[in-house]
Design an enzyme around this catalytic site. Structure first.
Site, PDB file in Angstrom:
ATOM      1  N   LYS A   1      46.703  98.609 110.096  1.00 48.35           N
ATOM      2  CA  LYS A   1      46.403  99.846 109.231  1.00 48.35           C
ATOM      3  C   LYS A   1      47.483 100.922 109.484  1.00 48.35           C
ATOM      4  O   LYS A   1      47.162 101.435 110.594  1.00 48.35           O
ATOM      5  CB  LYS A   1      45.131 100.382 108.918  1.00 48.35           C
ATOM      6  CG  LYS A   1      45.169 101.274 107.833  1.00 48.35           C
ATOM      7  CD  LYS A   1      43.614 102.082 107.661  1.00 48.35           C
ATOM      8  CE  LYS A   1      43.751 103.397 108.858  1.00 48.35           C
ATOM      9  NZ  LYS A   1      44.602 104.478 108.040  1.00 48.35           N
TER      10      LYS A   1
ATOM     11  N   GLU B   1      45.226 104.893 122.874  1.00 47.45           N
ATOM     12  CA  GLU B   1      46.220 105.866 123.372  1.00 47.45           C
ATOM     13  C   GLU B   1      45.909 107.319 122.325  1.00 47.45           C
ATOM     14  O   GLU B   1      46.296 107.315 121.188  1.00 47.45           O
ATOM     15  CB  GLU B   1      47.622 105.175 123.104  1.00 47.45           C
ATOM     16  CG  GLU B   1      48.579 106.235 123.973  1.00 47.45           C
ATOM     17  CD  GLU B   1      49.342 107.119 123.348  1.00 47.45           C
ATOM     18  OE1 GLU B   1      48.769 108.407 123.279  1.00 47.45           O
ATOM     19  OE2 GLU B   1      50.306 106.932 122.724  1.00 47.45           O
TER      20      GLU B   1
ATOM     21  N   CYS C   1      53.187 112.457 121.928  1.00 53.30           N
ATOM     22  CA  CYS C   1      52.138 112.570 122.722  1.00 53.30           C
ATOM     23  C   CYS C   1      52.674 112.872 124.380  1.00 53.30           C
ATOM     24  O   CYS C   1      51.873 113.405 125.091  1.00 53.30           O
ATOM     25  CB  CYS C   1      51.429 111.137 122.904  1.00 53.30           C
ATOM     26  SG  CYS C   1      50.248 110.851 121.367  1.00 53.30           S
TER      27      CYS C   1
ATOM     28  N   GLU D   1      46.138 120.059 122.363  1.00 52.44           N
ATOM     29  CA  GLU D   1      47.487 119.421 121.623  1.00 52.44           C
ATOM     30  C   GLU D   1      47.622 120.023 120.352  1.00 52.44           C
ATOM     31  O   GLU D   1      47.154 120.258 119.510  1.00 52.44           O
ATOM     32  CB  GLU D   1      47.232 118.053 121.659  1.00 52.44           C
ATOM     33  CG  GLU D   1      48.544 117.267 121.338  1.00 52.44           C
ATOM     34  CD  GLU D   1      48.182 115.752 121.396  1.00 52.44           C
ATOM     35  OE1 GLU D   1      49.021 115.211 121.791  1.00 52.44           O
ATOM     36  OE2 GLU D   1      47.274 115.298 120.988  1.00 52.44           O
TER      37      GLU D   1
END
Length: 483
Positions: free
Chosen positions: A178, A256, A290, A386
């Site tokens: 997806k 991840e 990331c 983040e």
């Protein structure tokens, strides 16, 4: 006059299909802020159909000799190469990324990674047979896990799809993937390409399936009884939800989940080179990476010189339209992400100083200026969380011990870098830094042969390399009597 929106569709068992209940979502081009397509909002019936197709195709794909799976993956890589311009166009519309950079920085590694895993398909062996008890021989078999439910992110939708399907298919698994609801176009095109190769070689079409949808669709995939493994690249929140959902029937999970990469710059660093490389590694892809070099820790003795040079580099870095060859990056992916990045800057504490940028660019699309913020403390929100935007923060440290403390003092642990001419210090830092990757005097290069994955809240499991390949296999012990 209104432009008719393109119609994207699911790809299940070799057929393009709408959602069973007809629901759709609009897909927006981040460079314009305008919708350009619709995509299915898949529900339980669509997930059931995709999983049934993958489950039915699994035995035949699993039982192929590895050389046949290799042949299929090599043909997929060749097809990607032949249709590169279509993939570039789809990905740029998906994400607003510069066309030239997508052509140069994404297509070649994607094709290389598929070819790497094509080779890995023929390395699926266990340890050699041996006798560890008298009269008995032990054999280790390495087998595919089964159907894999995979959820790809919006920052690199095309490349992350490759990272997921290539090792899974090479190992003999079948896939239901997806894409993010904001970036489905390139994954739907990938389904067309892979489906064509599978048909040409006479393999079951259910080996590779794509369903579009939102967070709820992803939940239905992970909780579905068919998949043996769930793999996601996404936020910590999403990863926790996947792990919780998968735990109900003890699925294997591959996560991840983001990073907050420290960039530790010592006083003996070549400042011009470091600034040039760090600014690119921090702003590339609008910082939506990331592993981006977003959190600079610089020795106090060179702080002012370094910040001045970094702010100048930011001011000279351009963002803009996909067809502008002079820009380093395009827009943020969506309106929510623009609001998130802007919010971090709006909430900066009084002791912080915006050295460059700190504002939206233009009124059309989701562009944000290259930004440098100095004067920050370790417990500041922008240091701990983040941002996922073109924002580089700067802190100072006085010695190696403090640098390590600050670098490791966040919940993420994906990537890091050390900048120094002192080899012994670089080796000490690489041991002390609690991150899945440590670069020395560089930041962000990745190769297919080396693993990518983190510790702590950055998740677990590896992408790329033989280590990532092994994540998509299971170990079976076979013991036979010699009597």
């Amino acid at each position: 006059m209104t432009t008719e929106l393109r119609r994207l569709r699911n790809y299940i068992d070799g057929e393009f299909r709408d959602a069973a209940d007809g629901r759709t979502t609009e897909v927006v081009n981040p460079a314009t802020g305008e919708p350009y397509a619709t995509a299915p909002l898949s529900g339980a019936a669509d997930v059931d159909a995709a999983m049934a197709a993958a489950e039915a195709a699994f035995p035949a794909w699993r039982d192929l000799v590895p050389g046949e799976r290799q042949k299929a993956l090599l043909k997929i890589a060749d097809a990607f190469e032949a249709r590169a311009e279509e993939l570039i166009a789809a990905e740029s519309e998906n994400t607003g990324k510069p066309l030239g950079l997508t052509r140069d920085e994404e297509i070649p590694p994607m094709i290389d990674q598929i070819r790497f895993f094509a080779g890995a398909a023929r390395m699926l062996e266990g340890r050699s047979a041996g006798e560890y008890m008298e009269g008995l021989t032990s054999i280790i078999r390495r087998e595919p896990v089964g159907v894999c439910a995979q959820v790809a992110p919006w920052n690199y939708p095309m490349m992350m799809a490759v990272w997921k399907f290539a090792p899974a298919l090479a190992a003999g698994n079948t896939v239901v993937i997806k894409p993010s609801d904001t970036t489905p176009a390139s994954t739907v095109l990938i389904a067309e390409i892979i489906g064509g190769v599978l048909a040409e070689l006479g393999h079951p079409q259910g080996v590779f399936n794509v369903i579009c949808g939102d967070r709820e669709t992803g939940r239905l995939m992970v909780e579905h009884p068919v998949p043996a493994m769930a793999s996601i690249t996404g936020s910590v929140r999403a990863g926790k939800q996947v792990a919780e959902s998968a735990s109900r029937d003890v699925k294997r999970v591959h996560l991840e989940l983001g990073g907050k990469a420290p960039v530790v710059v010592f006083e003996d660093t070549d400042i011009p080179k470091a600034v040039e490389d760090i600014s690119v590694a921090g702003f590339f892809n609008a910082g939506q990476d990331c592993t981006a070099a977003t959190r600079v820790l610089v020795h106090e003795s060179i702080h002012d010189e370094f910040v001045s040079a970094l702010a100048k580099a930011a001011a000279e870095t351009r963002t803009g339209a996909p067809d502008d060859e002079d820009v380093l990056y395009g827009p943020l992916n969506n309106a929510n992400q623009l609001a998130q990045v802007s919010g971090f800057i709006d909430r900066l504490p009084a002791h912080a100083k915006v050295e460059a940028g700190g504002h939206r660019v233009g009124e059309k699309g989701f562009f944000y200026a290259p930004t440098v913020v100095s004067g920050l403390k370790q417990d500041d929100e922008i240091i701990q969380n983040e941002v996922f935007g073109p924002v580089i923060t700067v802190q100072t440290f006085s010695d190696e011990a403090q640098a390590i403390s600050y670098a490791n003092g966040v919940e993420y642990a994906l990537a890091s870098s050390v900048w120094t001419k002192d080899h012994a210090r670089a080796m000490r830092m690489s041991r002390a830094l609690d991150f899945g990757c440590v670069w020395i005097n560089t930041h962000i290069p990745l190769v297919a042969e080396m693993p990518h994955g983190g510790f702590k809240k950055s998740g677990y499991g590896k992408d790329l390399s033989a280590y990532g390949f092994e994540d998509y296999t299971r170990i079976k012990h076979v013991m036979t009597s010699l009597g």
